[in-house]
Design a protein around this motif. Structure first.
Motif, mmCIF file in Angstrom:
data_model
loop_
_atom_site.group_PDB
_atom_site.id
_atom_site.type_symbol
_atom_site.label_atom_id
_atom_site.label_comp_id
_atom_site.label_asym_id
_atom_site.label_seq_id
_atom_site.Cartn_x
_atom_site.Cartn_y
_atom_site.Cartn_z
ATOM 1 N N THR A 87 0.889 -1.378 -0.083
ATOM 2 C CA THR A 87 0.053 -0.168 0.062
ATOM 3 C C THR A 87 0.952 1.241 -0.222
ATOM 4 O OG1 THR A 87 -0.192 -0.023 2.299
ATOM 5 C CG2 THR A 87 -1.864 -1.231 1.056
ATOM 6 N N ILE A 88 2.096 1.117 0.479
ATOM 7 C CA ILE A 88 2.874 2.187 0.551
ATOM 8 C C ILE A 88 4.217 2.054 0.040
ATOM 9 C CG2 ILE A 88 4.099 3.991 1.856
ATOM 10 C CD1 ILE A 88 1.773 3.725 4.169
ATOM 11 N N TRP A 89 4.948 2.725 -0.809
ATOM 12 C CA TRP A 89 6.318 2.486 -1.649
ATOM 13 C C TRP A 89 7.149 3.799 -1.387
ATOM 14 C CZ3 TRP A 89 7.598 -2.202 -4.306
ATOM 15 C CH2 TRP A 89 8.950 -2.184 -4.794
ATOM 16 N N VAL A 90 8.178 3.637 -0.735
ATOM 17 C CA VAL A 90 9.014 4.936 -0.414
ATOM 18 C C VAL A 90 10.417 4.484 -1.059
ATOM 19 C CG1 VAL A 90 10.175 6.383 1.116
ATOM 20 C CG2 VAL A 90 7.972 5.284 1.529
ATOM 21 N N ASN A 91 10.816 5.248 -2.317
ATOM 22 C CA ASN A 91 12.211 5.030 -2.835
ATOM 23 C C ASN A 91 13.118 6.132 -2.112
ATOM 24 O OD1 ASN A 91 11.348 3.576 -5.201
ATOM 25 N ND2 ASN A 91 9.853 5.031 -5.733
ATOM 26 N N CYS A 92 13.681 5.485 -1.404
ATOM 27 C CA CYS A 92 15.108 6.183 -0.591
ATOM 28 C C CYS A 92 16.337 5.791 -1.030
ATOM 29 C CB CYS A 92 15.144 5.798 0.836
ATOM 30 S SG CYS A 92 13.448 6.439 1.674
ATOM 31 N N ALA A 93 16.673 4.882 -2.069
ATOM 32 C CA ALA A 93 17.873 4.376 -2.429
ATOM 33 C C ALA A 93 18.318 5.435 -3.299
ATOM 34 C CB ALA A 93 17.593 2.995 -3.252
ATOM 35 N N GLY A 94 19.777 5.787 -3.260
ATOM 36 C CA GLY A 94 20.266 6.642 -4.246
ATOM 37 C C GLY A 94 22.078 6.215 -4.000
ATOM 38 N N ALA A 95 22.572 6.846 -5.170
ATOM 39 C CA ALA A 95 24.228 6.716 -4.948
ATOM 40 C C ALA A 95 24.623 8.045 -5.428
ATOM 41 C CB ALA A 95 24.550 5.444 -5.726
ATOM 42 N N THR A 108 8.992 2.942 -8.497
ATOM 43 C CA THR A 108 7.851 3.236 -8.829
ATOM 44 C C THR A 108 6.883 2.430 -9.679
ATOM 45 O OG1 THR A 108 8.571 5.523 -8.656
ATOM 46 C CG2 THR A 108 6.346 5.431 -9.938
ATOM 47 N N ARG A 109 7.438 1.989 -10.876
ATOM 48 C CA ARG A 109 6.732 0.965 -11.802
ATOM 49 C C ARG A 109 6.497 -0.217 -11.104
ATOM 50 N NH1 ARG A 109 8.067 -2.992 -15.108
ATOM 51 N NH2 ARG A 109 7.084 -3.300 -17.008
ATOM 52 N N SER A 110 7.339 -0.654 -10.249
ATOM 53 C CA SER A 110 7.093 -1.913 -9.635
ATOM 54 C C SER A 110 5.811 -1.825 -8.561
ATOM 55 C CB SER A 110 8.319 -2.455 -8.645
ATOM 56 O OG SER A 110 9.432 -2.917 -9.583
ATOM 57 N N ALA A 111 5.726 -0.861 -7.965
ATOM 58 C CA ALA A 111 4.615 -0.481 -7.083
ATOM 59 C C ALA A 111 3.412 -0.273 -7.839
ATOM 60 C CB ALA A 111 5.023 0.977 -6.260
ATOM 61 N N LEU A 112 3.385 0.458 -8.944
ATOM 62 C CA LEU A 112 2.216 0.688 -9.632
ATOM 63 C C LEU A 112 1.677 -0.516 -10.290
ATOM 64 C CD1 LEU A 112 3.057 4.085 -11.756
ATOM 65 C CD2 LEU A 112 1.280 3.545 -10.111
ATOM 66 N N LEU A 113 2.407 -1.423 -10.876
ATOM 67 C CA LEU A 113 2.127 -2.601 -11.341
ATOM 68 C C LEU A 113 1.110 -3.599 -10.453
ATOM 69 C CD1 LEU A 113 5.305 -3.848 -13.439
ATOM 70 C CD2 LEU A 113 3.091 -3.117 -14.139
ATOM 71 N N ARG A 114 1.521 -3.274 -9.049
ATOM 72 C CA ARG A 114 0.767 -4.039 -7.992
ATOM 73 C C ARG A 114 -0.255 -3.415 -7.550
ATOM 74 N NH1 ARG A 114 5.270 -5.264 -9.461
ATOM 75 N NH2 ARG A 114 5.734 -7.422 -9.749
ATOM 76 N N MET A 115 -0.105 -2.032 -7.378
ATOM 77 C CA MET A 115 -1.133 -1.088 -6.670
ATOM 78 C C MET A 115 -2.483 -0.940 -7.731
ATOM 79 S SD MET A 115 1.016 1.918 -4.908
ATOM 80 C CE MET A 115 2.185 1.689 -3.504
ATOM 81 N N ARG A 116 -2.103 -1.070 -8.980
ATOM 82 C CA ARG A 116 -3.197 -0.869 -9.873
ATOM 83 C C ARG A 116 -4.119 -2.148 -9.898
ATOM 84 N NH1 ARG A 116 -1.059 2.325 -15.412
ATOM 85 N NH2 ARG A 116 -1.896 4.041 -14.861
ATOM 86 N N ARG A 117 -3.663 -3.230 -9.222
ATOM 87 C CA ARG A 117 -4.530 -4.479 -9.227
ATOM 88 C C ARG A 117 -5.630 -4.004 -8.244
ATOM 89 N NH1 ARG A 117 0.271 -8.589 -7.716
ATOM 90 N NH2 ARG A 117 1.302 -8.480 -9.773
ATOM 91 N N ARG A 118 -5.523 -3.189 -7.312
ATOM 92 C CA ARG A 118 -6.584 -2.665 -6.337
ATOM 93 C C ARG A 118 -6.868 -1.258 -6.543
ATOM 94 N NH1 ARG A 118 -2.622 -5.897 -4.601
ATOM 95 N NH2 ARG A 118 -1.094 -4.116 -4.310
ATOM 96 N N SER A 119 -6.323 -0.535 -7.339
ATOM 97 C CA SER A 119 -6.382 0.854 -7.532
ATOM 98 C C SER A 119 -6.190 1.643 -6.229
ATOM 99 C CB SER A 119 -7.892 1.113 -7.956
ATOM 100 O OG SER A 119 -7.843 2.614 -8.534
ATOM 101 N N TYR A 120 -5.414 1.409 -5.640
ATOM 102 C CA TYR A 120 -4.978 2.015 -4.221
ATOM 103 C C TYR A 120 -3.486 2.004 -3.738
ATOM 104 C CZ TYR A 120 -5.154 2.820 0.703
ATOM 105 O OH TYR A 120 -4.915 3.556 2.087
ATOM 106 N N GLY A 121 -3.120 3.119 -3.339
ATOM 107 C CA GLY A 121 -1.699 3.005 -2.959
ATOM 108 C C GLY A 121 -1.120 4.495 -2.894
ATOM 109 N N THR A 122 -0.026 4.562 -2.258
ATOM 110 C CA THR A 122 0.712 5.935 -2.113
ATOM 111 C C THR A 122 2.398 5.579 -2.504
ATOM 112 O OG1 THR A 122 -0.740 6.765 -0.395
ATOM 113 C CG2 THR A 122 1.568 7.823 -0.665
#
Length: 330
Positions: free
Chosen positions: A82-90, A119-133
């Motif tokens: 339901t929540i995906w936070v992209n913190c990784a960076g280099a 973001t894409r990985s999160a969207l592919l799964r959140m769209r199954r339920r049309s919900y998420g941040t």
């Protein structure tokens, strides 16, 4: 509301690790994604007392297939994300002429493409339920980017425009998926110790420095408050005003002060370990080495709602100024 399952990339140290603790205290089950399994294990151990479920997934965010596989593994272990936070960076610091093409490519892949892949990985799964941040991180320094950070600043600027372009796509399709941007000042994380460094001096944060828990609180608010943007503090606003109205003066100031403010007087040996192509060994956690200079107060957290009010006030002031000028000429 379903049980909140939060995925955090870069969860082994720095902002990601602090965010894992903050979201766990808010009652979320936590999936920790990163490259260093030992640090992910340490992060998961910190969450045991909070009575939440955890899952560790080792993956390089620059590898889209590996991140997709990690997302599937997480949903099987914890349930719908339901929540995906992209913190990784280099990062890589130094003048552009000193940075190699491979370093530019890798830093961009991890910071920018890592966010896109997440973001894409999160969207592919959140769209199954049309919900998420989904929460993405950008830099307040991007309002007036300093020297020596051209690769990182370019990646963070790309994250901002990528996120803004994605929002109308979600509206068009009627998805109830929210994209939030958190604009961060300098944060005291191990990032400064393991960034690929071509300056010859040890790196230090520029401007006011805050603890990673401040960033984690802003991320938590963005995740649950459905804000478009949250700005942590105002450290970049003065520089933006100066660069907007006096760009030449801003360039000259940064050409002098912008170097010294990012480097300590201590020289580096030239073979310091960094995390650009591989992880750095050691028991790193959320905090870096700058605890003595961090600001202990909580900075203002300005949301998109504050920005709308500020824009309205600025527009009214500009209209009033034009009206006064027109009256004088008349």
């Amino acid at each position: 509301m379903p049980q909140q399952v939060a995925v955090i990339t870069g969860a082994g140290a720095g902002i990601g690790r602090a965010t894992a603790r903050t979201l766990a205290r808010a009652g979320c089950d936590i999936a920790l994604v990163g490259r260093n399994r030992d640090r992910l294990n340490d992060a998961a151990a910190e969450l045991q007392a909070l009575n939440v479920r955890t899952h560790i997934a080792c993956a390089d965010v620059a590898d889209a297939a590996a991140l997709d596989a990690a997302a599937e593994e997480i949903e099987q272990a914890l349930g719908p994300i339901t929540i995906w936070v992209n913190c990784a960076g280099a990062g890589v610091r130094g003048q552009l002429a000193a940075i190699t093409p491979d370093e530019i490519r890798r830093a961009t892949e991890v910071t920018y493409l890592g966010t896109v892949n997440g973001t894409r990985s999160a969207l592919l799964r959140m769209r199954r339920r049309s919900y998420g941040t989904i929460v993405n991180l950008v830099a307040l320094a991007g309002l007036r980017p300093p020297p020596l950070q051209s690769i990182e600043n370019g990646a963070r600027a790309a994250i901002r425009t990528f996120s803004e372009s994605l929002r109308p796509e979600l509206l068009h399709d009627g998805d109830r998926i929210h994209i939030a941007l958190v604009h961060l000042p300098s944060i005291n994380t191990p990032h400064f110790s393991w960034t690929r460094n071509h300056t010859g001096k040890r790196l230090k944060p520029m401007g006011p420095v805050y603890e990673p828990e401040i960033a984690a609180e802003a991320i938590c608010r963005a995740a649950f408050g459905k804000y478009r943007d949250i700005w942590v503090g105002t450290s970049g606003i003065k520089a933006w005003v100066l660069s907007t109205f006096l760009p030449g003066l801003s360039d000259r100031w940064l050409s002098k002060g912008g170097y010294a403010k990012q480097m300590e007087k201590v020289a580096v040996e030239g073979n310091e370990p960094d995390d650009l192509f591989g992880t750095v060994a050691g028991a790193y956690a959320a905090h870096g080495r700058f605890d003595m200079i961090t600001r202990k107060g909580v900075p203002p957290l300005l949301t998109s709602r504050h920005a709308q009010v500020g824009t309205a006030i600025a527009a009214a002031g500009f209209a009033l100024m034009l009206a006064v000028r027109c009256r004088r000429r008349g």
